[in-house]
Design a protein around this motif. Structure first.
Motif, PDB file in Angstrom:
ATOM      1  N   GLN A  70       0.821  -1.214   0.000  1.00 26.63           N
ATOM      2  CA  GLN A  70       0.000   0.000   0.000  1.00 26.63           C
ATOM      3  C   GLN A  70       0.854   1.263   0.000  1.00 26.63           C
ATOM      4  O   GLN A  70       0.354   2.346  -0.279  1.00 26.63           O
ATOM      5  N   THR A  71       2.137   1.146   0.319  1.00 25.79           N
ATOM      6  CA  THR A  71       2.981   2.321   0.465  1.00 25.79           C
ATOM      7  C   THR A  71       4.190   2.260  -0.464  1.00 25.79           C
ATOM      8  O   THR A  71       4.562   1.192  -0.959  1.00 25.79           O
ATOM      9  N   PHE A  72       4.766   3.430  -0.684  1.00 23.49           N
ATOM     10  CA  PHE A  72       6.009   3.553  -1.441  1.00 23.49           C
ATOM     11  C   PHE A  72       6.860   4.596  -0.730  1.00 23.49           C
ATOM     12  O   PHE A  72       6.331   5.572  -0.189  1.00 23.49           O
ATOM     13  N   THR A  73       8.171   4.396  -0.740  1.00 24.33           N
ATOM     14  CA  THR A  73       9.064   5.344  -0.074  1.00 24.33           C
ATOM     15  C   THR A  73       9.825   6.152  -1.107  1.00 24.33           C
ATOM     16  O   THR A  73      10.650   5.616  -1.858  1.00 24.33           O
ATOM     17  N   LEU A  74       9.533   7.431  -1.168  1.00 23.85           N
ATOM     18  CA  LEU A  74      10.199   8.338  -2.105  1.00 23.85           C
ATOM     19  C   LEU A  74      11.622   8.620  -1.640  1.00 23.85           C
ATOM     20  O   LEU A  74      11.845   8.993  -0.485  1.00 23.85           O
ATOM     21  N   GLY A  76      13.419   7.643   1.874  1.00 21.59           N
ATOM     22  CA  GLY A  76      13.164   8.103   3.232  1.00 21.59           C
ATOM     23  C   GLY A  76      11.875   8.862   3.446  1.00 21.59           C
ATOM     24  O   GLY A  76      11.662   9.418   4.529  1.00 21.59           O
ATOM     25  N   LEU A  77      11.003   8.893   2.424  1.00 17.60           N
ATOM     26  CA  LEU A  77       9.774   9.672   2.537  1.00 17.60           C
ATOM     27  C   LEU A  77       8.592   8.775   2.145  1.00 17.60           C
ATOM     28  O   LEU A  77       8.201   8.714   0.982  1.00 17.60           O
ATOM     29  N   PRO A  78       7.994   8.068   3.115  1.00 12.87           N
ATOM     30  CA  PRO A  78       6.921   7.129   2.780  1.00 12.87           C
ATOM     31  C   PRO A  78       5.613   7.834   2.449  1.00 12.87           C
ATOM     32  O   PRO A  78       5.260   8.838   3.065  1.00 12.87           O
ATOM     33  N   VAL A  79       4.898   7.292   1.460  1.00 13.02           N
ATOM     34  CA  VAL A  79       3.571   7.801   1.080  1.00 13.02           C
ATOM     35  C   VAL A  79       2.656   6.615   0.822  1.00 13.02           C
ATOM     36  O   VAL A  79       3.105   5.530   0.441  1.00 13.02           O
ATOM     37  N   ARG A  80       1.360   6.836   1.015  1.00 11.53           N
ATOM     38  CA  ARG A  80       0.380   5.864   0.527  1.00 11.53           C
ATOM     39  C   ARG A  80       0.365   5.936  -0.992  1.00 11.53           C
ATOM     40  O   ARG A  80       0.371   7.021  -1.570  1.00 11.53           O
ATOM     41  N   HIS A 114      -0.338  -3.667 -10.756  1.00  5.32           N
ATOM     42  CA  HIS A 114       0.519  -3.862 -11.927  1.00  5.32           C
ATOM     43  C   HIS A 114       2.000  -3.651 -11.626  1.00  5.32           C
ATOM     44  O   HIS A 114       2.857  -4.366 -12.160  1.00  5.32           O
ATOM     45  N   SER A 115       2.309  -2.659 -10.815  1.00  8.57           N
ATOM     46  CA  SER A 115       3.714  -2.382 -10.495  1.00  8.57           C
ATOM     47  C   SER A 115       3.807  -1.731  -9.123  1.00  8.57           C
ATOM     48  O   SER A 115       3.017  -0.829  -8.807  1.00  8.57           O
ATOM     49  N   PRO A 116       4.791  -2.126  -8.319  1.00 13.21           N
ATOM     50  CA  PRO A 116       4.915  -1.541  -6.977  1.00 13.21           C
ATOM     51  C   PRO A 116       5.363  -0.091  -6.972  1.00 13.21           C
ATOM     52  O   PRO A 116       5.285   0.567  -5.929  1.00 13.21           O
ATOM     53  N   VAL A 117       5.820   0.438  -8.122  1.00 17.18           N
ATOM     54  CA  VAL A 117       6.254   1.838  -8.153  1.00 17.18           C
ATOM     55  C   VAL A 117       5.163   2.775  -8.658  1.00 17.18           C
ATOM     56  O   VAL A 117       5.332   3.998  -8.606  1.00 17.18           O
ATOM     57  N   LEU A 118       4.052   2.225  -9.149  1.00 19.30           N
ATOM     58  CA  LEU A 118       2.963   3.074  -9.630  1.00 19.30           C
ATOM     59  C   LEU A 118       2.224   3.693  -8.458  1.00 19.30           C
ATOM     60  O   LEU A 118       1.754   2.982  -7.557  1.00 19.30           O
ATOM     61  N   CYS A 119       2.127   5.017  -8.466  1.00 16.57           N
ATOM     62  CA  CYS A 119       1.466   5.769  -7.393  1.00 16.57           C
ATOM     63  C   CYS A 119       0.441   6.707  -8.025  1.00 16.57           C
ATOM     64  O   CYS A 119       0.714   7.905  -8.225  1.00 16.57           O
ATOM     65  N   PRO A 120      -0.729   6.208  -8.372  1.00 10.96           N
ATOM     66  CA  PRO A 120      -1.730   7.051  -9.047  1.00 10.96           C
ATOM     67  C   PRO A 120      -2.265   8.127  -8.120  1.00 10.96           C
ATOM     68  O   PRO A 120      -2.452   7.906  -6.923  1.00 10.96           O
ATOM     69  N   THR A 121      -2.526   9.297  -8.685  1.00  7.14           N
ATOM     70  CA  THR A 121      -3.090  10.418  -7.921  1.00  7.14           C
ATOM     71  C   THR A 121      -4.337  10.924  -8.643  1.00  7.14           C
ATOM     72  O   THR A 121      -4.340  12.040  -9.178  1.00  7.14           O
TER      73      THR A 121
END
Length: 287
Positions: A5-9, A12-16, A241-248
């Motif tokens: 559910q999360t990705f770390t930019l 060091g900067l985690p986001v949903r 589809h991909s763990p790096v996709l972060c739709p907004t």
């Protein structure tokens, strides 16, 4: 099928991963206001209440208006909320976009965004378009200077090729890209693959195909089995589809916001993912 559910930019900067984009808080063509600004403020606040931590905006949405609404709704910003904005494009009308990547211009745009957002540092500052009239090294060098000065934390790019991203990574650390990408449009697949290799977030714009996927029959068939909507299936596909996709995905209404955010509760089976994977338009998935 489960996914993170999360990705770390930038490590060091985690986001949903499912964030919120502010373009639809402005009028047609991202120009002027859209309806009652109190509703826009309510949508932004509700997004954060629902757990959204990545707010994506731009200085030319409005122009200026979207950033001002973000500050009105969220300042002082709750802990964990990451605000991403963009600079490098000047607007002179609802159909007039002018790329300006001159270092002095980028600095002025960034500093104006800081004032509007009421922040001392922008979490993620994205070059909205590469300016073909200015060397890439000069454009990215200006952003790196702003990062060194503490005015931005991380650098991102918008609308680039895999080759341009590779060249940019030789110059500065890039933690995110934004390109058009959704279930039916996968022309940026090589870029997505590079992002996966390098641990870079990919924020797909038009994640619902500018509304096209909200009524897609294949999505509707799968949605029926989940008690979901076609749009939720399209968003869930991106998250799977991909763990790096972060739709907004963006919206100006509370009802649509709730629908979008509920997509995180949809878990697609492997067979469903395979059917959705096969929907790519011919030629949209490069080898």
């Amino acid at each position: 099928m489960q996914y993170r559910q999360t990705f770390t930019l930038g490590g060091g900067l985690p986001v949903r991963r499912l964030g919120y984009g502010t373009a639809q808080l402005t009028g047609p063509g991202y120009w002027g206001p859209r309806g009652d600004p109190r509703e826009a403020v309510a949508v932004l606040r509700r997004a954060v209440e629902r757990g959204v931590t990545l707010i994506d905006t731009a200085d030319n949405y409005g122009p200026s208006l979207a950033e001002e609404l973000v500050a009105e709704a969220l300042h002082p910003y709750p802990e964990g909320v990451v605000v991403a904005t963009k600079g490098g494009v000047v607007r002179t009308g609802d159909d007039a976009w002018h790329v300006d990547g001159r270092p002095a211009s980028l600095r002025a745009m960034c500093e104006a965004s800081l004032r509007r957002l009421r922040r001392e540092r922008i979490d993620l500052y994205q070059l909205h378009r590469l300016d073909p009239a200015v060397p890439m090294a000069e454009q990215l060098g200006a952003l790196e200077e702003l990062r060194t000065e503490g005015k931005i934390r991380h650098i991102g790019l918008d609308t680039v090729t895999a080759g341009q991203l590779a060249a940019a990574l030789e110059l500065v650390e890039v933690v995110s890209v934004q390109n058009r990408y959704h279930l039916l449009d996968r022309a940026s697949e090589p870029l997505l693959r590079l992002c996966e290799e390098r641990g870079i977030a990919f924020l797909p714009w038009f994640p619902l195909g500018n509304g096209e996927l909200a009524g897609h029959p294949a999505c509707a068939r799968i949605a029926a089995g989940h008690g979901a909507t076609p749009a939720q299936i399209a968003l869930a596909w991106l998250l799977h589809h991909s763990p790096v996709l972060c739709p907004t995905p963006g919206t100006g209404t509370l009802a649509h916001l709730e629908e979008n955010l509920d997509a995180t509760g949809v878990r697609l089976a492997d067979a469903e993912l395979a059917r959705l994977d096969a929907l790519a338009r011919p030629g949209d998935v490069p080898a």
